[in-house]
Design an enzyme around this catalytic site. Structure first.
Site, short mmCIF file in Angstrom:
data_model
loop_
_atom_site.label_atom_id
_atom_site.label_comp_id
_atom_site.label_asym_id
_atom_site.label_seq_id
_atom_site.Cartn_x
_atom_site.Cartn_y
_atom_site.Cartn_z
N ASP A 45 -0.20 5.13 0.94
CA ASP A 45 -0.47 6.09 2.01
C ASP A 45 -0.52 5.39 3.38
O ASP A 45 -1.31 4.49 3.60
CB ASP A 45 -1.80 6.80 1.76
CG ASP A 45 -1.77 7.63 0.49
OD1 ASP A 45 -0.89 8.49 0.38
OD2 ASP A 45 -2.63 7.39 -0.39
N ASP A 48 0.87 -1.17 0.00
CA ASP A 48 0.00 0.00 0.00
C ASP A 48 0.91 1.22 0.00
O ASP A 48 2.10 1.12 0.34
CB ASP A 48 -0.88 -0.04 1.25
CG ASP A 48 -1.56 1.28 1.53
OD1 ASP A 48 -2.29 1.76 0.64
OD2 ASP A 48 -1.36 1.83 2.63
#
Length: 256
Positions: free
Chosen positions: A52, A50
């Protein structure tokens, strides 16, 4: 300063490409259980991150974003029904075009503010260097926009391929983006690990695809009892990216 000992917890555009069938494959969780029994180390051929809050330091105030989009009353109602977190993108899909457009404008404004303060997560460069030395592929899946991914690649000089942003549909927590990456790499999903800071997006995506999952929980927020009964739980849980190095070395066959 020595690295902290890993806190590892074991827990029992739409692509037209065909994905590998998962029905005949052992799940990543089954591989983990077998590895714990001392029979073998599961092979790891790729890691998908991922962005953020995982590769970058969390700067977006998501509760404030959700309140701005939903309003206080609806925010509290939706939050009470979704213990693992609010899927705001999915929630607004059924809204009228005009209302949905306004919601996306609010979301985009919060994301732009986040880009202005973009910082790489401590340990991210070292983990990527480790994977490169081991010739383990690196991919990325984010619900942020492509411009944010491009800025990350440019600012920090670390690239991921494939790097799928919000423009890829369906997005996390649907397993399609992770399965797309596995298909592109020509590997099985149980040879891949998904790393992220969200139970509802990253862990759910990885579990649904049949991959290993590692939850980054810097503050211990997921130790709260409210997350005890969520549907998808990670194979591993860490408080920093630095801890993942020893997890990979101790639990996986990293042969190219």
């Amino acid at each position: 300063m020595p690295l902290p000992l890993p806190r590892v917890l074991f827990f029992g555009f739409r692509s037209t490409r065909s994905f590998p069938s998962m029905s005949s494959l052992p799940s990543a969780s089954a591989c983990t259980a077998a590895a714990e029994g001392g029979r073998y180390k599961a092979r790891l051929r790729g890691v998908v991150f991922d962005m953020d809050g995982t590769l970058t330091v969390p700067v977006i105030d998501f509760p404030a974003m959700y309140r701005s989009v939903l309003g206080e009353e609806e925010y509290l109602a939706v939050k009470s029904k979704n213990p693992s977190g609010i899927d705001i993108l999915n929630h607004i899909e059924c809204w009228s075009p005009e209302k949905r457009r306004r919601a996306y404008e609010i979301i985009a404004d919060f994301e732009r503010q986040g880009l202005d303060r973009l910082q790489i997560m401590p340990g991210a460069s070292e983990l990527c260097d480790f994977l490169d030395r081991r010739k383990i592929r690196r991919g990325l899946i984010t619900r942020n926009v492509k411009a944010a991914v491009d800025l990350f690649h440019c600012r920090f000089g670390i690239t991921f391929a494939p790097a799928l942003s919000r423009e890829f549909r369906p997005y996390k927590p649907d397993p399609a983006p992770l399965l797309h990456i596995c298909s592109t790499w020509e590997v099985q999903s149980n040879e891949v690990m998904m790393i992220g800071d969200s139970l509802k997006d990253d862990v759910a995506c990885g579990k649904r695809a049949g991959a290993f999952t590692c939850l980054l929980d810097e503050t211990g927020r997921y130790d709260s009892p409210e997350y005890a009964k969520v549907e998808f739980k990670p194979d591993y849980k860490v408080s920093s990216l630095a801890e993942i190095l020893s997890i990979l070395e101790e639990n996986f066959d990293l042969t190219p």
